[in-house]
Design a protein around this motif. Structure first.
Motif, PDB file in Angstrom:
ATOM      1  N   TRP A 159       0.267  -0.825   0.017  1.00 24.61           N
ATOM      2  CA  TRP A 159      -0.213  -0.175   0.192  1.00 24.61           C
ATOM      3  C   TRP A 159       1.058   1.434  -0.007  1.00 24.61           C
ATOM      4  CZ3 TRP A 159      -5.005   0.396  -0.797  1.00 24.61           C
ATOM      5  CH2 TRP A 159      -6.107  -0.544  -1.130  1.00 24.61           C
ATOM      6  N   GLY A 160       0.123   2.133  -0.603  1.00 28.46           N
ATOM      7  CA  GLY A 160       1.277   3.219  -0.620  1.00 28.46           C
ATOM      8  C   GLY A 160       0.622   4.366  -1.167  1.00 28.46           C
ATOM      9  N   GLU A 165      10.099   9.055   0.282  1.00 37.86           N
ATOM     10  CA  GLU A 165      11.296   8.178  -0.165  1.00 37.86           C
ATOM     11  C   GLU A 165       9.131   6.963   0.752  1.00 37.86           C
ATOM     12  OE1 GLU A 165      14.894   6.149   1.377  1.00 37.86           O
ATOM     13  OE2 GLU A 165      15.645   7.949   1.080  1.00 37.86           O
ATOM     14  N   PHE A 166       9.080   8.047   1.923  1.00 35.54           N
ATOM     15  CA  PHE A 166       7.769   6.588   2.011  1.00 35.54           C
ATOM     16  C   PHE A 166       7.277   7.914   2.491  1.00 35.54           C
ATOM     17  CE2 PHE A 166      11.685   6.630   4.881  1.00 35.54           C
ATOM     18  CZ  PHE A 166      11.143   7.040   6.038  1.00 35.54           C
ATOM     19  N   ILE A 208      -0.606  12.255   5.895  1.00 34.56           N
ATOM     20  CA  ILE A 208      -2.100  12.393   4.745  1.00 34.56           C
ATOM     21  C   ILE A 208      -3.245  12.881   5.128  1.00 34.56           C
ATOM     22  CG2 ILE A 208      -0.806   9.911   3.374  1.00 34.56           C
ATOM     23  CD1 ILE A 208      -3.218   8.650   4.799  1.00 34.56           C
ATOM     24  N   ARG A 209      -2.945  12.564   6.794  1.00 30.43           N
ATOM     25  CA  ARG A 209      -4.032  13.200   7.308  1.00 30.43           C
ATOM     26  C   ARG A 209      -5.312  14.217   6.948  1.00 30.43           C
ATOM     27  NH1 ARG A 209      -1.465  11.581  13.208  1.00 30.43           N
ATOM     28  NH2 ARG A 209      -1.764   9.083  13.154  1.00 30.43           N
ATOM     29  N   GLU A 210      -4.047  15.221   6.588  1.00 35.60           N
ATOM     30  CA  GLU A 210      -5.148  16.119   5.686  1.00 35.60           C
ATOM     31  C   GLU A 210      -5.267  16.674   4.644  1.00 35.60           C
ATOM     32  OE1 GLU A 210      -6.422  18.529   8.434  1.00 35.60           O
ATOM     33  OE2 GLU A 210      -5.204  17.692   9.706  1.00 35.60           O
ATOM     34  N   LEU A 211      -4.784  15.993   3.692  1.00 36.72           N
ATOM     35  CA  LEU A 211      -5.216  15.473   2.223  1.00 36.72           C
ATOM     36  C   LEU A 211      -5.920  15.510   1.601  1.00 36.72           C
ATOM     37  CD1 LEU A 211      -1.121  13.550   1.501  1.00 36.72           C
ATOM     38  CD2 LEU A 211      -1.969  16.693   1.254  1.00 36.72           C
ATOM     39  N   PRO A 212      -6.556  15.921   0.423  1.00 36.07           N
ATOM     40  CA  PRO A 212      -7.223  15.054   0.320  1.00 36.07           C
ATOM     41  C   PRO A 212      -7.299  13.888  -0.875  1.00 36.07           C
ATOM     42  CG  PRO A 212      -6.207  16.609  -1.527  1.00 36.07           C
ATOM     43  CD  PRO A 212      -5.772  16.862  -0.310  1.00 36.07           C
ATOM     44  N   PRO A 271       5.757   4.216  -1.031  1.00 34.68           N
ATOM     45  CA  PRO A 271       4.947   3.212  -0.179  1.00 34.68           C
ATOM     46  C   PRO A 271       4.589   4.117   0.679  1.00 34.68           C
ATOM     47  CG  PRO A 271       7.014   3.456  -0.337  1.00 34.68           C
ATOM     48  CD  PRO A 271       7.573   4.147  -1.212  1.00 34.68           C
ATOM     49  N   LEU A 272       3.701   3.584   2.053  1.00 35.34           N
ATOM     50  CA  LEU A 272       3.628   3.682   3.957  1.00 35.34           C
ATOM     51  C   LEU A 272       4.690   3.288   4.704  1.00 35.34           C
ATOM     52  CD1 LEU A 272      -0.412   3.373   3.644  1.00 35.34           C
ATOM     53  CD2 LEU A 272       0.731   4.929   3.170  1.00 35.34           C
ATOM     54  N   ARG A 273       5.074   3.932   5.574  1.00 31.33           N
ATOM     55  CA  ARG A 273       5.936   3.653   6.953  1.00 31.33           C
ATOM     56  C   ARG A 273       5.171   3.986   8.179  1.00 31.33           C
ATOM     57  NH1 ARG A 273      11.142   3.028   6.666  1.00 31.33           N
ATOM     58  NH2 ARG A 273      11.334   2.562   4.601  1.00 31.33           N
ATOM     59  N   PRO A 274       4.331   3.072   8.419  1.00 34.45           N
ATOM     60  CA  PRO A 274       5.385   2.392   8.727  1.00 34.45           C
ATOM     61  C   PRO A 274       4.257   0.891   7.608  1.00 34.45           C
ATOM     62  CG  PRO A 274       3.983   2.180  11.061  1.00 34.45           C
ATOM     63  CD  PRO A 274       4.057   3.622   9.999  1.00 34.45           C
TER      64      PRO A 274
END
Length: 295
Positions: free
Chosen positions: A166-167, A180-181, A187-191, A257-260
């Motif tokens: 997931w990313g 890089e990740f 992302i908490r405030e992103l559309p 990609p997401l981190r964790p």
């Protein structure tokens, strides 16, 4: 409810006229009209609105059209299985899947089987997990490819020896593209443009450590290609799996990609106590052989 009359009904919905349907069915218009009126009388509901130029459907007619399509698909599938010649393995295999790069492994198994069983035809259905499960339960699919977590109580399954990552899909010229990740706080405030798959929200709530529903979700998708167009046009950022959208040098998009790290395991599933056609049984044996050899 007669299967033959359901085919008549579907012909009318396709042609949008009694006369056009009668011509395609090689029958007279009065005969077809009588059959449809008998169907409405049997159901006790009006199905068709007979206009001057074309036929439209009532709400009950639209429901019957959907169910009739599923019933006739299942009838045709069953007839094909029962009439397949015994001397060689042939027939149709129906596979449903969400978008995942792991379908490459399914394709390799099918390609390998084709060398010895060239008369098998594969029919692929794309949709999210809810769509695939609905068609599996109705007998319209032999196999489904599901992303975990999924409710497996009704199914037997084999884990596919691959994982998806997931990313975040984003334009290459946005500030986050330099990372890089992607971290939860990024992302908490992103559309956001997110999958409609019902199990995904619970998984992301754990990753975010907050309610997924409180994110700024501006759109949802069940197939990511159209979501990628929304990203290109600047509507938002898509939470999605890797390797499903072109992010090569010439693309305007990139994936981080997401981190964790969040990975999705995948399974090929089928209904418990399923009675397979010869073709589907041979395909399952090939999948078991291919996947177990890689574990």
């Amino acid at each position: 409810m007669d299967i033959r009359v359901l085919r008549y009904f579907m012909a009318v919905t396709r042609e949008e006229s009694i006369s056009g349907a009668a011509e395609s069915l090689h029958m007279t218009q009065p005969t077809l009209s009588r059959q449809l009126m008998d169907l409405e009388e049997e159901i006790g509901k009006k199905l068709l609105i007979r206009g001057n130029r074309r036929i439209t459907l009532t709400e009950e007619g639209m429901l019957l059209r959907k169910r009739a399509a599923e019933i006739l698909d299942l009838v045709d599938k069953t007839e094909a299985e029962l009439t397949a010649p015994n001397e060689e393995v042939s027939g149709d295999i129906y596979i449903g899947s969400g978008e995942t790069d792991a379908m490459r492994l399914i394709a390799r198994a099918a390609t390998d089987l084709q060398k010895t069983c060239p008369n098998i035809c594969y029919h692929l259905y794309s949709g999210n997990a809810d769509d695939v499960i609905e068609r599996l339960d109705k007998g319209l699919l032999d196999f489904g490819v599901l992303i975990e977590p999924a409710d497996m109580k009704k199914y037997d399954y084999i884990r596919i020896p691959a994982t998806d990552t997931w990313g975040l899909l984003m334009p290459k010229d946005c500030p986050l593209a330099a990372r890089e990740f992607i971290l939860p706080e990024d992302i908490r405030e992103l559309p956001l443009i997110t999958s409609r798959q019902t199990t995904v929200s619970n998984e992301f709530s754990g990753w975010l450590k907050k309610d997924f529903g409180k994110l700024n979700i501006v759109a949802t998708y069940n197939l990511v290609y159209n979501a990628s167009l929304m990203v290109e046009e600047g509507l938002g950022y898509a939470l999605c799996l890797d390797k499903l959208v072109n992010t090569s040098e010439h693309s305007r998009l990139c994936f981080r990609p997401l981190r964790p790290k969040m990975e999705a395991h995948l399974d090929i599933v089928w209904k418990k106590y399923q009675v397979f056609s010869g073709a589907a049984d041979r395909f399952l044996s090939k999948v078991q052989e291919a996947f177990h050899s890689t574990i």
